[in-house]
Design an enzyme around this catalytic site. Structure first.
Site, short mmCIF file in Angstrom:
data_model
loop_
_atom_site.label_atom_id
_atom_site.label_comp_id
_atom_site.label_asym_id
_atom_site.label_seq_id
_atom_site.Cartn_x
_atom_site.Cartn_y
_atom_site.Cartn_z
CB VAL A 44 -0.98 0.00 1.19
CG1 VAL A 44 -1.72 1.33 1.28
CG2 VAL A 44 -1.97 -1.15 1.07
CB CYS A 45 3.78 2.25 2.06
SG CYS A 45 3.02 2.20 3.69
CB THR A 46 4.86 0.41 -2.99
OG1 THR A 46 5.78 -0.25 -2.13
CG2 THR A 46 5.47 0.54 -4.38
CD GLU A 48 -0.51 5.13 1.57
OE1 GLU A 48 -1.65 5.15 2.06
OE2 GLU A 48 0.52 5.04 2.25
CG LEU A 49 6.34 7.00 -0.61
CD1 LEU A 49 5.59 6.18 0.44
CD2 LEU A 49 7.84 6.80 -0.43
#
Length: 219
Positions: A44-46, A48-49
């Site tokens: 998920v963070c990938t 988002e960035l």
């Protein structure tokens, strides 16, 4: 330390992918968005960035600097940026803070004081609460705090919308209604009398005695 809206954003020094920074000095006289991640190389963070990288120009138009933070060393961030480009097509050109000693995560009340002193051996679940967004104004005060669960990707268009509202309402004595977007009608605050509202805004619509709407100020 519990942080709330209108508190001074805690200052800190840290290593980033663009070199060492002193946070307040880095913010300067503009706005800043600090957004955090529990661990590098998480799905998920990938996304988002990459999403933030794709909107970097929109944040810049609003005079808002963007900086990310992950509970991992800076060296790991450099490798992660390659994955982000592969997954989303965007290069991460804003700085990413390395928080391997958990200092910033604790300072911003995203991890408890007893969480330890190293990111080594910690899983994303251990850092699940490091999923916050802080919008910080030129006065270095926190204007907005959002915290998301790990399974829910953040909506960065909503963060842009919030910045639009915060900047507008800091300049004029207005508020923005639910689901407001740039250019739509706004609410006149209770501190403005009807007479003053006519002088300031030209005209307004009284929906309820305590709810008055007018066109968005442009000056």
């Amino acid at each position: 330390m519990s942080l709330r809206i209108n508190d001074i954003a805690p200052d800190f020094t840290a290593d980033t992918t663009q070199g060492p920074i002193s946070f307040h000095e880095w913010i300067g006289n503009g706005w800043a968005v600090l957004f955090s991640h529990p661990k590098n190389f998480t799905p998920v963070c990938t996304t988002e960035l990459g999403a933030m990288a794709g909107l970097a120009g929109e944040f810049s138009k609003r005079g808002a600097k963007v900086i990310g933070i992950s509970v991992d060393p800076v060296e790991s961030h450099a490798k992660w940026k390659n994955d982000i480009k592969t997954a989303t097509g965007f290069d991460v050109e804003y700085p990413l803070i390395g928080d391997k000693d958990l200092k910033v995560a604790k300072l911003y009340d995203m991890l408890p004081a007893g969480a330890g002193e190293s990111s080594e051996g910690r899983t994303p679940a251990d850092n699940a609460t490091v999923r916050s967004v802080f919008i910080i104004g030129p006065d270095k005060k926190i204007k907005l705090i959002l915290t998301y669960p790990m399974t829910t990707g953040r909506n960065f268009n909503e963060i842009l919308r919030a910045i639009d509202s915060i900047q507008l309402t800091a300049k004029h004595q207005v508020a923005t209604p639910a689901n407001w977007n740039q250019g739509e009608d706004v609410i006149i605050t209770a501190a403005v009398s009807n007479e003053d509202a006519i002088t300031r805004f030209g005209s307004f619509d009284t929906v309820l005695p305590y709810l008055r709407k007018t066109k968005q100020p442009t000056a």
